[in-house]
Design a protein around this motif. Structure first.
Motif, mmCIF file in Angstrom:
data_model
loop_
_atom_site.group_PDB
_atom_site.id
_atom_site.type_symbol
_atom_site.label_atom_id
_atom_site.label_comp_id
_atom_site.label_asym_id
_atom_site.label_seq_id
_atom_site.Cartn_x
_atom_site.Cartn_y
_atom_site.Cartn_z
ATOM 1 N N ASP A 137 0.830 -1.209 0.000
ATOM 2 C CA ASP A 137 0.000 0.000 0.000
ATOM 3 C C ASP A 137 0.862 1.256 0.000
ATOM 4 O O ASP A 137 0.556 2.234 -0.707
ATOM 5 C CB ASP A 137 -0.923 0.017 1.225
ATOM 6 N N THR A 138 1.926 1.245 0.792
ATOM 7 C CA THR A 138 2.822 2.407 0.834
ATOM 8 C C THR A 138 3.478 2.636 -0.517
ATOM 9 O O THR A 138 3.583 3.783 -0.980
ATOM 10 C CB THR A 138 3.904 2.197 1.919
ATOM 11 N N ALA A 139 3.928 1.545 -1.164
ATOM 12 C CA ALA A 139 4.556 1.673 -2.488
ATOM 13 C C ALA A 139 3.558 2.203 -3.518
ATOM 14 O O ALA A 139 3.911 3.042 -4.366
ATOM 15 C CB ALA A 139 5.099 0.313 -2.931
ATOM 16 N N ASP A 140 2.301 1.743 -3.471
ATOM 17 C CA ASP A 140 1.271 2.239 -4.397
ATOM 18 C C ASP A 140 0.991 3.724 -4.179
ATOM 19 O O ASP A 140 0.842 4.479 -5.149
ATOM 20 C CB ASP A 140 -0.026 1.434 -4.227
ATOM 21 N N ASN A 141 0.921 4.141 -2.908
ATOM 22 C CA ASN A 141 0.679 5.555 -2.620
ATOM 23 C C ASN A 141 1.822 6.437 -3.115
ATOM 24 O O ASN A 141 1.592 7.532 -3.653
ATOM 25 C CB ASN A 141 0.480 5.763 -1.113
ATOM 26 N N LEU A 142 3.054 5.958 -2.945
ATOM 27 C CA LEU A 142 4.204 6.718 -3.442
ATOM 28 C C LEU A 142 4.158 6.835 -4.965
ATOM 29 O O LEU A 142 4.434 7.904 -5.535
ATOM 30 C CB LEU A 142 5.511 6.039 -3.010
ATOM 31 N N LYS A 143 3.786 5.748 -5.617
ATOM 32 C CA LYS A 143 3.730 5.749 -7.088
ATOM 33 C C LYS A 143 2.652 6.700 -7.601
ATOM 34 O O LYS A 143 2.856 7.427 -8.580
ATOM 35 C CB LYS A 143 3.466 4.323 -7.578
ATOM 36 N N LYS A 144 1.497 6.706 -6.916
ATOM 37 C CA LYS A 144 0.406 7.601 -7.327
ATOM 38 C C LYS A 144 0.791 9.070 -7.187
ATOM 39 O O LYS A 144 0.365 9.918 -7.978
ATOM 40 C CB LYS A 144 -0.848 7.311 -6.500
ATOM 41 N N ASN A 145 1.594 9.381 -6.160
ATOM 42 C CA ASN A 145 1.997 10.762 -5.919
ATOM 43 C C ASN A 145 3.306 11.137 -6.612
ATOM 44 O O ASN A 145 3.828 12.236 -6.396
ATOM 45 C CB ASN A 145 2.145 11.014 -4.413
ATOM 46 N N GLY A 146 3.824 10.230 -7.418
ATOM 47 C CA GLY A 146 5.043 10.533 -8.177
ATOM 48 C C GLY A 146 6.319 10.380 -7.385
ATOM 49 O O GLY A 146 7.396 10.753 -7.868
ATOM 50 N N GLY A 147 6.258 9.838 -6.168
ATOM 51 C CA GLY A 147 7.449 9.666 -5.350
ATOM 52 C C GLY A 147 8.132 8.341 -5.622
ATOM 53 O O GLY A 147 7.496 7.370 -6.019
ATOM 54 N N PHE A 148 9.447 8.311 -5.400
ATOM 55 C CA PHE A 148 10.200 7.067 -5.574
ATOM 56 C C PHE A 148 11.432 7.098 -4.672
ATOM 57 O O PHE A 148 11.893 8.165 -4.235
ATOM 58 C CB PHE A 148 10.624 6.890 -7.038
ATOM 59 N N ILE A 149 11.931 5.901 -4.381
ATOM 60 C CA ILE A 149 13.164 5.764 -3.608
ATOM 61 C C ILE A 149 14.323 5.747 -4.595
ATOM 62 O O ILE A 149 14.315 4.959 -5.542
ATOM 63 C CB ILE A 149 13.146 4.473 -2.769
ATOM 64 N N PRO A 150 15.301 6.636 -4.431
ATOM 65 C CA PRO A 150 16.425 6.682 -5.383
ATOM 66 C C PRO A 150 17.087 5.319 -5.545
ATOM 67 O O PRO A 150 17.459 4.665 -4.569
ATOM 68 C CB PRO A 150 17.392 7.694 -4.731
ATOM 69 N N GLY A 151 17.211 4.888 -6.817
ATOM 70 C CA GLY A 151 17.833 3.605 -7.118
ATOM 71 C C GLY A 151 16.884 2.427 -7.087
ATOM 72 O O GLY A 151 17.296 1.307 -7.398
ATOM 73 N N ILE A 152 15.622 2.656 -6.726
ATOM 74 C CA ILE A 152 14.623 1.578 -6.640
ATOM 75 C C ILE A 152 13.463 1.922 -7.579
ATOM 76 O O ILE A 152 12.917 3.027 -7.529
ATOM 77 C CB ILE A 152 14.088 1.405 -5.204
ATOM 78 N N ARG A 153 13.056 0.954 -8.401
ATOM 79 C CA ARG A 153 11.948 1.194 -9.327
ATOM 80 C C ARG A 153 10.628 1.281 -8.559
ATOM 81 O O ARG A 153 10.413 0.531 -7.589
ATOM 82 C CB ARG A 153 11.857 0.071 -10.357
ATOM 83 N N PRO A 154 9.732 2.188 -8.959
ATOM 84 C CA PRO A 154 8.419 2.298 -8.284
ATOM 85 C C PRO A 154 7.609 1.022 -8.443
ATOM 86 O O PRO A 154 7.811 0.238 -9.375
ATOM 87 C CB PRO A 154 7.754 3.479 -8.999
ATOM 88 N N GLY A 155 6.664 0.827 -7.529
ATOM 89 C CA GLY A 155 5.767 -0.321 -7.609
ATOM 90 C C GLY A 155 6.270 -1.512 -6.817
ATOM 91 O O GLY A 155 6.593 -1.400 -5.626
ATOM 92 N N LYS A 156 6.359 -2.660 -7.481
ATOM 93 C CA LYS A 156 6.682 -3.915 -6.808
ATOM 94 C C LYS A 156 8.065 -3.880 -6.166
ATOM 95 O O LYS A 156 8.258 -4.355 -5.037
ATOM 96 C CB LYS A 156 6.590 -5.067 -7.810
ATOM 97 N N ARG A 157 9.067 -3.326 -6.879
ATOM 98 C CA ARG A 157 10.432 -3.267 -6.343
ATOM 99 C C ARG A 157 10.491 -2.416 -5.071
ATOM 100 O O ARG A 157 11.208 -2.736 -4.123
ATOM 101 C CB ARG A 157 11.384 -2.703 -7.398
ATOM 102 N N THR A 158 9.739 -1.326 -5.062
ATOM 103 C CA THR A 158 9.700 -0.467 -3.873
ATOM 104 C C THR A 158 9.087 -1.215 -2.685
ATOM 105 O O THR A 158 9.585 -1.118 -1.557
ATOM 106 C CB THR A 158 8.895 0.814 -4.163
#
Length: 444
Positions: free
Chosen positions: A341-362
């Motif tokens: 859920d946290t990864a989905d919320n970050l993806k919806k808001n355009g946020g990402f962890i540097p070096g990590i792909r959004p979604g499943k990898r996050t």
């Protein structure tokens, strides 16, 4: 440079507290409710001989009885109407949370928001009633097995005792909910906190009296007090520790203006579960042992052997205690924080962890970080709760001053102070908004 929130926090003072009328009402309500709780702990169940009860607990003194008595604020030793405390409600909550992970209907209720939460809470109350009746009947039978404790043993006494204990537990559950809604802090935690704090002066007085009589070495007492102070510092340090996962937001354009990407962080606490694991572990271990211990005093050799083997400080008890703490650490953390859920919320808001792909990898990365934090957090809770138990047993200290009690007191204090701080900050924000509206009106 300090943020606006940090600047507001630094300006909080006693004058700000004096102006917070709503906060003062909440604090006074919580204090009044806790006073009612303490008064109830002095009301005994009907049909009990007080002198015989005192003799019985003198024989049972030590081990699990002292621990349960500490958590109940002395209500167990006084055979109060709230001697079961809030433990049946906690046990029912454990069962419901376990069922939520296994039953699809309950899992769906949990996702339904407020309406689903009300349904789960209602079934938790039903479970509390059932567990209180079972434990109340066992307590009544245990009291009857003690010579002279019950004035008129029989079915009528057991029925009266069960109804009285049920009413006391349900009242405490209602009181805890009222503190949460109309007071300050978590009501259930504050009730446990009040019971422990109420017993601390008596424990310290007993320690000093034993030292004066020469039954307890002064060096051991000073070492215990220094160890308790060090343990409090260690608990505060670990509870404030967190792993900050960097979150990057990309550049965005609004009209002809281009805004630079923001950088934030996702704070992951070292101990996400808080005091829930030791409370759950204690409730599952201590209440059955208390009932078994009372029955064993009536001459049941098998129960006597079981209570001796599972007594606090014994290897099997410590092993079970640590195992339950570790289990509930992982279980409650999984309930509280969902990486997907946290990864989905970050993806919806355009946020990402540097070096990590959004979604499943996050989600996998967050789960990786959270799992390792939970390992350290469960080890920290196990050390704080289990090591003092072993030291008290090995040193033959005739009173209980365990790490679980200190953990609960420190955590509840920190949580309550944090909520008071939040109320004061909210009041300051409201004051700033009012001033801004007044200035806006004048400019017009």
């Amino acid at each position: 440079m300090a943020s606006a929130a940090e600047q507001l926090a630094s300006n909080i003072s006693w004058s700000a507290f004096a102006k917070a009328d709503e906060l003062k009402k909440r604090i006074l309500f919580a204090l009044g409710a806790l006073i009612v709780f303490r008064l109830c702990s002095y009301i005994p169940i009907p049909g009990i001989d007080a002198a015989a009860v005192e003799r019985m607990f003198a024989n049972l003194q030590g081990g699990f009885v002292d621990i349960v008595n500490t958590f109940s604020g002395g209500a167990l030793q006084r055979t109060s109407i709230i001697m079961l405390g809030i433990m049946p409600y906690i046990s029912a909550s454990i069962i419901m949370q376990l069922l939520t992970t296994m039953n699809s209907t309950l899992a769906q209720w949990k996702k339904d928001g407020e309406q689903g939460r009300k349904k789960i809470n209602q079934y938790t109350r039903y479970g509390t009633v059932l567990l209180t009746v079972v434990q109340g009947w066992a307590i009544a039978a245990g009291l009857e097995s003690q010579p002279g404790v019950v004035v008129d043993p029989g079915l009528f006494f057991r029925f009266t005792a069960v109804i009285t204990l049920l009413g006391g537990t349900m009242f405490l559950m209602w009181l805890g909910e009222q503190i949460t809604q109309r007071g300050i802090g978590n009501g259930i935690s504050l009730i446990i906190f009040a019971g422990i704090v109420a017993e601390l002066p008596g424990v310290l007085a007993q320690a000093f009296e034993l030292t004066r009589e020469g039954q307890l070495n002064v060096g051991i007492l000073l070492t215990l007090l220094a160890g308790a102070a060090a343990l409090v510092w260690f608990i505060v340090f670990c509870e404030r520790a967190q792993r900050r996962v960097v979150i990057q937001y990309p550049k965005r354009q609004q009209g002809n203006r281009v805004f630079q990407g923001d950088k934030s962080h996702l704070p992951l606490k070292l101990n996400v579960a808080g005091v829930i694991p030791p409370i759950f572990a204690s409730s599952l271990l201590l209440m059955p042992l208390t009932v078994a211990g009372m029955s064993a005093q009536g001459g049941n050799e098998f129960l006597g052997t079981v209570t001796a083997i599972l007594a606090p400080g014994q290897p099997i008890y410590i092993a079970l205690y640590i195992a339950l703490i570790v289990f509930f650490c992982f279980f409650y953390t999984a309930i509280q924080f969902n990486p997907e859920d946290t990864a989905d919320n970050l993806k919806k808001n355009g946020g990402f962890i540097p070096g990590i792909r959004p979604g499943k990898r996050t989600a996998e990365y967050l789960d990786y970080v959270l799992t390792r934090l939970t390992v350290i957090g469960s080890a920290y809770l196990s050390v704080v709760c289990a090591i003092p138990e072993f030291i008290i047993s090995a040193s033959a200290i005739p009173f209980y001053l365990g790490g679980t009690s200190l953990l609960i007191v420190v955590n509840v204090t920190m949580d309550t102070v944090s909520q008071i701080h939040s109320h004061l900050m909210a009041q300051q924000y409201e004051g700033l908004l009012k001033k801004a509206r007044l200035k806006g009106g004048r400019n017009r």
